[in-house]
Scaffold this motif. Structure first.
Motif, PDB file in Angstrom:
ATOM      1  N   LEU A   1       0.844  -1.192   0.000  1.00 11.53           N
ATOM      2  CA  LEU A   1       0.000   0.000   0.000  1.00 11.53           C
ATOM      3  C   LEU A   1       0.877   1.240   0.000  1.00 11.53           C
ATOM      4  O   LEU A   1       1.653   1.461   0.923  1.00 11.53           O
ATOM      5  CB  LEU A   1      -0.903   0.014   1.232  1.00 11.53           C
ATOM      6  CG  LEU A   1      -1.930  -1.100   1.316  1.00 11.53           C
ATOM      7  CD1 LEU A   1      -2.687  -1.025   2.631  1.00 11.53           C
ATOM      8  CD2 LEU A   1      -2.888  -1.027   0.147  1.00 11.53           C
TER       9      LEU A   1
ATOM     10  N   SER B   1      -1.078   0.829  -5.727  1.00  9.50           N
ATOM     11  CA  SER B   1      -0.972  -0.166  -4.672  1.00  9.50           C
ATOM     12  C   SER B   1      -1.402  -1.510  -5.252  1.00  9.50           C
ATOM     13  O   SER B   1      -2.159  -1.554  -6.222  1.00  9.50           O
ATOM     14  CB  SER B   1      -1.873   0.203  -3.492  1.00  9.50           C
ATOM     15  OG  SER B   1      -1.414   1.379  -2.879  1.00  9.50           O
TER      16      SER B   1
ATOM     17  N   ALA C   1      -4.509   3.595  -2.791  1.00  6.26           N
ATOM     18  CA  ALA C   1      -4.680   3.752  -1.349  1.00  6.26           C
ATOM     19  C   ALA C   1      -4.618   5.240  -1.024  1.00  6.26           C
ATOM     20  O   ALA C   1      -3.820   5.973  -1.608  1.00  6.26           O
ATOM     21  CB  ALA C   1      -3.588   3.004  -0.594  1.00  6.26           C
TER      22      ALA C   1
ATOM     23  N   LEU D   1      -5.197   3.788   6.242  1.00  4.79           N
ATOM     24  CA  LEU D   1      -5.257   3.854   4.785  1.00  4.79           C
ATOM     25  C   LEU D   1      -6.579   3.267   4.300  1.00  4.79           C
ATOM     26  O   LEU D   1      -7.025   2.228   4.786  1.00  4.79           O
ATOM     27  CB  LEU D   1      -4.112   3.050   4.148  1.00  4.79           C
ATOM     28  CG  LEU D   1      -2.703   3.566   4.361  1.00  4.79           C
ATOM     29  CD1 LEU D   1      -1.699   2.565   3.811  1.00  4.79           C
ATOM     30  CD2 LEU D   1      -2.520   4.912   3.688  1.00  4.79           C
TER      31      LEU D   1
ATOM     32  N   ARG E   1      -8.252   1.603   0.969  1.00  2.67           N
ATOM     33  CA  ARG E   1      -7.809   1.015  -0.291  1.00  2.67           C
ATOM     34  C   ARG E   1      -9.009   0.619  -1.129  1.00  2.67           C
ATOM     35  O   ARG E   1     -10.031   0.169  -0.603  1.00  2.67           O
ATOM     36  CB  ARG E   1      -6.892  -0.171  -0.059  1.00  2.67           C
ATOM     37  CG  ARG E   1      -7.562  -1.411   0.452  1.00  2.67           C
ATOM     38  CD  ARG E   1      -6.579  -2.581   0.479  1.00  2.67           C
ATOM     39  NE  ARG E   1      -7.211  -3.798   0.896  1.00  2.67           N
ATOM     40  CZ  ARG E   1      -7.704  -4.710   0.070  1.00  2.67           C
ATOM     41  NH1 ARG E   1      -7.637  -4.537  -1.229  1.00  2.67           N
ATOM     42  NH2 ARG E   1      -8.266  -5.804   0.533  1.00  2.67           N
TER      43      ARG E   1
ATOM     44  N   PHE F   1      -9.478  -1.610  -4.770  1.00  2.00           N
ATOM     45  CA  PHE F   1      -8.761  -2.436  -5.744  1.00  2.00           C
ATOM     46  C   PHE F   1      -9.740  -3.077  -6.726  1.00  2.00           C
ATOM     47  O   PHE F   1     -10.892  -3.328  -6.393  1.00  2.00           O
ATOM     48  CB  PHE F   1      -8.035  -3.598  -5.048  1.00  2.00           C
ATOM     49  CG  PHE F   1      -6.746  -3.244  -4.364  1.00  2.00           C
ATOM     50  CD1 PHE F   1      -6.358  -1.953  -4.129  1.00  2.00           C
ATOM     51  CD2 PHE F   1      -5.906  -4.254  -3.948  1.00  2.00           C
ATOM     52  CE1 PHE F   1      -5.174  -1.654  -3.487  1.00  2.00           C
ATOM     53  CE2 PHE F   1      -4.713  -3.974  -3.303  1.00  2.00           C
ATOM     54  CZ  PHE F   1      -4.347  -2.669  -3.075  1.00  2.00           C
TER      55      PHE F   1
ATOM     56  N   ASP G   1     -12.256  -5.219   5.536  1.00  2.00           N
ATOM     57  CA  ASP G   1     -12.451  -5.115   4.098  1.00  2.00           C
ATOM     58  C   ASP G   1     -13.604  -5.986   3.620  1.00  2.00           C
ATOM     59  O   ASP G   1     -14.098  -6.847   4.348  1.00  2.00           O
ATOM     60  CB  ASP G   1     -11.178  -5.402   3.304  1.00  2.00           C
ATOM     61  CG  ASP G   1     -10.519  -6.700   3.631  1.00  2.00           C
ATOM     62  OD1 ASP G   1      -9.322  -6.792   3.406  1.00  2.00           O
ATOM     63  OD2 ASP G   1     -11.181  -7.639   4.095  1.00  2.00           O
TER      64      ASP G   1
END
Length: 162
Positions: free
Chosen positions: A14, A25, A55, A63, A65, A67, A104
């Motif tokens: 990250l 990232s 990120a 952080l 993130r 993706f 997540d």
């Protein structure tokens, strides 16, 4: 007693974006993992997965993130020798005084219409520079486009870094 997951390798890199450098990232992981299959059973499959995105720093120790991820899977109840899936993933990662945490969620959509949804929360304690203890609570649901009942599991792992 049965094996649920064995990671041969797992890397999460990250790098927060800033005003001058739009850094990427990424993550990659491969090994064995017990996963819900289209026929309704849990099967131990060989898999490699990864993805990339960005990120953003939310303060000094957190952080965010986002993706796009892909997964290749061999074994289990899929019709092909190797099946692939794509999907989004979103999460928060933080660390403070030797304690790391992660929250997540992601959705993976296979080519045959089968999908997997997953949400998890984890805490990790750094025991030494190259050892960690990780506790994780995970919710998973799988199926075609209909609503499926979810599975909840908890795990405790001793991790070695090199």
């Amino acid at each position: 007693l049965q094996l649920e997951r064995l990671d041969v390798a797992g890397v999460l890199s990250l790098t927060p974006r800033d005003a001058f450098f739009p850094r990427w990232s990424w993550r990659v992981r491969g090994g064995l993992e017990r996963q819900p299959q289209p026929d309704g059973r849990l099967a131990l499959v060989r898999q490699v997965e990864g993805g990339g995105g960005f990120a953003l720093a939310l303060g000094n120790e957190v952080l965010l993130r986002a993706f796009a991820e892909a997964r290749l899977e061999h074994g289990g109840g899929h019709a092909h020798l190797v099946d692939g899936a794509l999907g989004p993933a979103l999460g928060l990662v933080g660390q403070h005084a030797g304690l790391g945490w992660q929250i997540d969620a992601r959705r993976l959509q296979f080519g045959n219409g089968f999908r997997r949804d997953e949400a998890r929360a984890a805490l990790q304690w750094q025991l030494a520079p190259d050892w960690g203890l990780r506790g994780e609570l995970r919710w998973r649901a799988a199926g075609d486009n209909e609503a499926q009942e979810g599975l909840v599991d908890a795990s405790l792992a001793l991790q070695h870094y090199f």
